[in-house]
Design a protein around this motif. Structure first.
Motif, PDB file in Angstrom:
ATOM      1  N   UNK A  56      33.528 -53.440 -18.408  1.00 21.65           N
ATOM      2  CA  UNK A  56      32.848 -52.765 -17.286  1.00 21.65           C
ATOM      3  C   UNK A  56      32.073 -51.532 -17.788  1.00 21.65           C
ATOM      4  N   UNK A  57      31.148 -51.060 -16.963  1.00 21.33           N
ATOM      5  CA  UNK A  57      30.450 -49.797 -17.227  1.00 21.33           C
ATOM      6  C   UNK A  57      31.266 -48.690 -16.568  1.00 21.33           C
ATOM      7  N   UNK A  58      31.600 -47.663 -17.362  1.00 18.41           N
ATOM      8  CA  UNK A  58      32.498 -46.617 -16.867  1.00 18.41           C
ATOM      9  C   UNK A  58      31.731 -45.453 -16.224  1.00 18.41           C
ATOM     10  N   UNK A  59      30.581 -45.152 -16.802  1.00 17.24           N
ATOM     11  CA  UNK A  59      29.805 -44.000 -16.302  1.00 17.24           C
ATOM     12  C   UNK A  59      28.917 -44.448 -15.142  1.00 17.24           C
ATOM     13  N   UNK A  60      29.467 -44.401 -13.931  1.00 11.49           N
ATOM     14  CA  UNK A  60      28.773 -44.981 -12.773  1.00 11.49           C
ATOM     15  C   UNK A  60      27.945 -43.925 -12.030  1.00 11.49           C
ATOM     16  N   UNK A  61      26.681 -44.228 -11.816  1.00  7.65           N
ATOM     17  CA  UNK A  61      25.821 -43.360 -10.998  1.00  7.65           C
ATOM     18  C   UNK A  61      26.060 -43.724  -9.532  1.00  7.65           C
ATOM     19  N   UNK A  62      26.285 -42.721  -8.721  1.00  5.65           N
ATOM     20  CA  UNK A  62      26.517 -42.968  -7.297  1.00  5.65           C
ATOM     21  C   UNK A  62      25.511 -42.170  -6.465  1.00  5.65           C
ATOM     22  N   UNK A  63      25.458 -42.496  -5.180  1.00  2.00           N
ATOM     23  CA  UNK A  63      24.592 -41.737  -4.280  1.00  2.00           C
ATOM     24  C   UNK A  63      25.385 -41.396  -3.020  1.00  2.00           C
ATOM     25  N   UNK A  64      24.778 -40.600  -2.159  1.00  2.00           N
ATOM     26  CA  UNK A  64      25.410 -40.236  -0.882  1.00  2.00           C
ATOM     27  C   UNK A  64      24.491 -40.681   0.253  1.00  2.00           C
ATOM     28  N   UNK A  65      25.047 -40.814   1.481  1.00  2.00           N
ATOM     29  CA  UNK A  65      24.261 -41.374   2.587  1.00  2.00           C
ATOM     30  C   UNK A  65      22.964 -40.632   2.892  1.00  2.00           C
ATOM     31  N   UNK A  66      22.900 -39.339   2.546  1.00  2.00           N
ATOM     32  CA  UNK A  66      21.691 -38.568   2.881  1.00  2.00           C
ATOM     33  C   UNK A  66      20.637 -38.592   1.766  1.00  2.00           C
ATOM     34  N   UNK A  67      20.897 -39.316   0.684  1.00  2.00           N
ATOM     35  CA  UNK A  67      19.886 -39.425  -0.384  1.00  2.00           C
ATOM     36  C   UNK A  67      18.671 -40.188   0.120  1.00  2.00           C
ATOM     37  N   UNK A  68      17.491 -39.784  -0.350  1.00  2.00           N
ATOM     38  CA  UNK A  68      16.239 -40.436   0.041  1.00  2.00           C
ATOM     39  C   UNK A  68      16.061 -41.748  -0.722  1.00  2.00           C
ATOM     40  N   UNK A  69      15.730 -42.806   0.004  1.00  2.00           N
ATOM     41  CA  UNK A  69      15.563 -44.130  -0.594  1.00  2.00           C
ATOM     42  C   UNK A  69      14.500 -44.120  -1.704  1.00  2.00           C
ATOM     43  N   UNK A  70      13.406 -43.412  -1.474  1.00  2.00           N
ATOM     44  CA  UNK A  70      12.324 -43.376  -2.461  1.00  2.00           C
ATOM     45  C   UNK A  70      12.811 -42.865  -3.810  1.00  2.00           C
ATOM     46  N   UNK A  71      13.596 -41.762  -3.788  1.00  6.29           N
ATOM     47  CA  UNK A  71      14.090 -41.169  -5.032  1.00  6.29           C
ATOM     48  C   UNK A  71      15.103 -42.083  -5.707  1.00  6.29           C
ATOM     49  N   UNK A  72      15.932 -42.722  -4.871  1.00  9.34           N
ATOM     50  CA  UNK A  72      16.960 -43.621  -5.394  1.00  9.34           C
ATOM     51  C   UNK A  72      16.333 -44.828  -6.094  1.00  9.34           C
ATOM     52  N   UNK A  73      15.297 -45.375  -5.475  1.00  5.90           N
ATOM     53  CA  UNK A  73      14.607 -46.533  -6.060  1.00  5.90           C
ATOM     54  C   UNK A  73      14.010 -46.144  -7.406  1.00  5.90           C
ATOM     55  N   UNK A  74      13.503 -44.921  -7.491  1.00  4.42           N
ATOM     56  CA  UNK A  74      12.925 -44.434  -8.750  1.00  4.42           C
ATOM     57  C   UNK A  74      14.013 -44.327  -9.812  1.00  4.42           C
ATOM     58  N   UNK A  75      15.168 -43.746  -9.453  1.00  4.79           N
ATOM     59  CA  UNK A  75      16.287 -43.601 -10.402  1.00  4.79           C
ATOM     60  C   UNK A  75      16.749 -44.966 -10.899  1.00  4.79           C
ATOM     61  N   UNK A  76      16.888 -45.916  -9.974  1.00  6.51           N
ATOM     62  CA  UNK A  76      17.389 -47.238 -10.360  1.00  6.51           C
ATOM     63  C   UNK A  76      16.390 -47.945 -11.274  1.00  6.51           C
ATOM     64  N   UNK A  77      15.110 -47.757 -10.997  1.00  7.33           N
ATOM     65  CA  UNK A  77      14.086 -48.378 -11.849  1.00  7.33           C
ATOM     66  C   UNK A  77      14.106 -47.743 -13.236  1.00  7.33           C
ATOM     67  N   UNK A  78      14.173 -46.409 -13.274  1.00 11.16           N
ATOM     68  CA  UNK A  78      14.163 -45.697 -14.562  1.00 11.16           C
ATOM     69  C   UNK A  78      15.387 -46.038 -15.406  1.00 11.16           C
ATOM     70  N   UNK A  79      16.554 -46.129 -14.741  1.00  8.28           N
ATOM     71  CA  UNK A  79      17.809 -46.344 -15.495  1.00  8.28           C
ATOM     72  C   UNK A  79      18.134 -47.830 -15.672  1.00  8.28           C
ATOM     73  N   UNK A  80      17.306 -48.679 -15.056  1.00 10.09           N
ATOM     74  CA  UNK A  80      17.426 -50.131 -15.235  1.00 10.09           C
ATOM     75  C   UNK A  80      18.748 -50.707 -14.745  1.00 10.09           C
TER      76      UNK A  80
ATOM     77  N   UNK B 104      16.867 -51.749  -0.977  1.00 11.81           N
ATOM     78  CA  UNK B 104      15.915 -50.626  -0.906  1.00 11.81           C
ATOM     79  C   UNK B 104      14.482 -51.140  -0.747  1.00 11.81           C
ATOM     80  N   UNK B 105      14.147 -52.193  -1.472  1.00 13.66           N
ATOM     81  CA  UNK B 105      12.788 -52.759  -1.373  1.00 13.66           C
ATOM     82  C   UNK B 105      12.562 -53.289   0.041  1.00 13.66           C
ATOM     83  N   UNK B 106      13.573 -53.975   0.584  1.00 12.61           N
ATOM     84  CA  UNK B 106      13.431 -54.525   1.943  1.00 12.61           C
ATOM     85  C   UNK B 106      13.217 -53.408   2.966  1.00 12.61           C
ATOM     86  N   UNK B 107      14.003 -52.348   2.877  1.00 13.62           N
ATOM     87  CA  UNK B 107      13.871 -51.267   3.864  1.00 13.62           C
ATOM     88  C   UNK B 107      12.520 -50.567   3.715  1.00 13.62           C
TER      89      UNK B 107
END
Ligand code: AMP
Length: 144
Positions: free
Chosen positions: A76-100, A121-124
C-alpha cells in the motif's frame, strides 16, 4: 464548487480494507465495489494507507502470482494525501493531476468520511460548465 458538493451527488460510503488482509481480497473488493482504490484502515476512521489497482498491477510485475497471498500493508501507499469538504474542486483536480493519482480520501476532524475520484471531479466540473453555458444562452436570448 467544493468537495462537499461533489459528495452530495455520490451514493454509498467509502470502500476500505484492513492492512492485514490479502491482495487477493483487495482484488475481490475492488471488483465487488466497482472502484479503483480502497482506503486502508483497521477501524474505518483512521487512514493507514491507500491501495489502488495500479499498486496491484505494479506489484504483480515485481512479485509475480505469489502477490495474491501477500498482505495489503506490504504494497500500500502510506503517505496519503487527503482533503476536507470545504476544499475547492478546481485546486484538488490540479493537485491530483500534478501528483498523478486519481483518488483522494476526504476527512472531517482527521477521520475518514468520504472519497472522491478524478472522475467525480471531472463530472461535477462538466455539470457546472453546462449550467453556466445554459445561463449564458438564456441571458443572451432574453437580451435580444
Ligand atoms: P491511482 O491513480 O489513484 O490509481 O493511484 C496511483 C498511485 O498513487 C498508487 O500508488 C496509489 O496508491 C497512490 N495514491 C492514490 N491516491 C493517493 C492519495 N490520495 N495520496 C497518496 N497516494 C495516492
Amino acid at each position: 464548487m467544493q468537495v462537499k458538493d461533489v459528495l452530495a451527488h455520490k451514493s454509498g460510503g467509502v470502500a476500505t480494507i484492513e492492512p492485514g488482509m490479502s491482495v487477493a481480497e483487495v482484488v475481490a473488493a475492488l471488483a465487488e465495489h466497482g472502484v479503483g482504490a480502497l482506503v486502508v484502515s483497521s477501524d474505518r476512521r483512521t487512514i493507514e494507507g491507500i491501495i489502488s489497482e495500479r499498486d496491484v498491477v505494479r506489484a504483480l510485475n515485481t512479485f509475480g502470482p505469489g502477490l495474491l497471498g501477500m498482505e495489503v500493508r506490504e504494497i500500500m501507499t502510506v503517505n496519503v494525501h487527503t482533503c476536507v469538504p470545504t476544499d475547492e474542486v478546481r485546486l484538488l483536480a490540479r493537485t491530483m493531476t500534478d501528483k498523478r493519482f486519481r483518488h483522494m480520501p476526504v476527512t472531517i476532524n482527521g477521520a475518514l468520511s468520504g472519497i472522491v475520484s478524478i472522475g467525480d471531479l471531472v463530472k461535477s466540473r462538466m455539470d457546472e460548465m453546462e449550467t453556466e453555458h445554459d445561463q449564458l444562452v438564456d441571458y443572451i436570448s432574453s437580451a435580444r
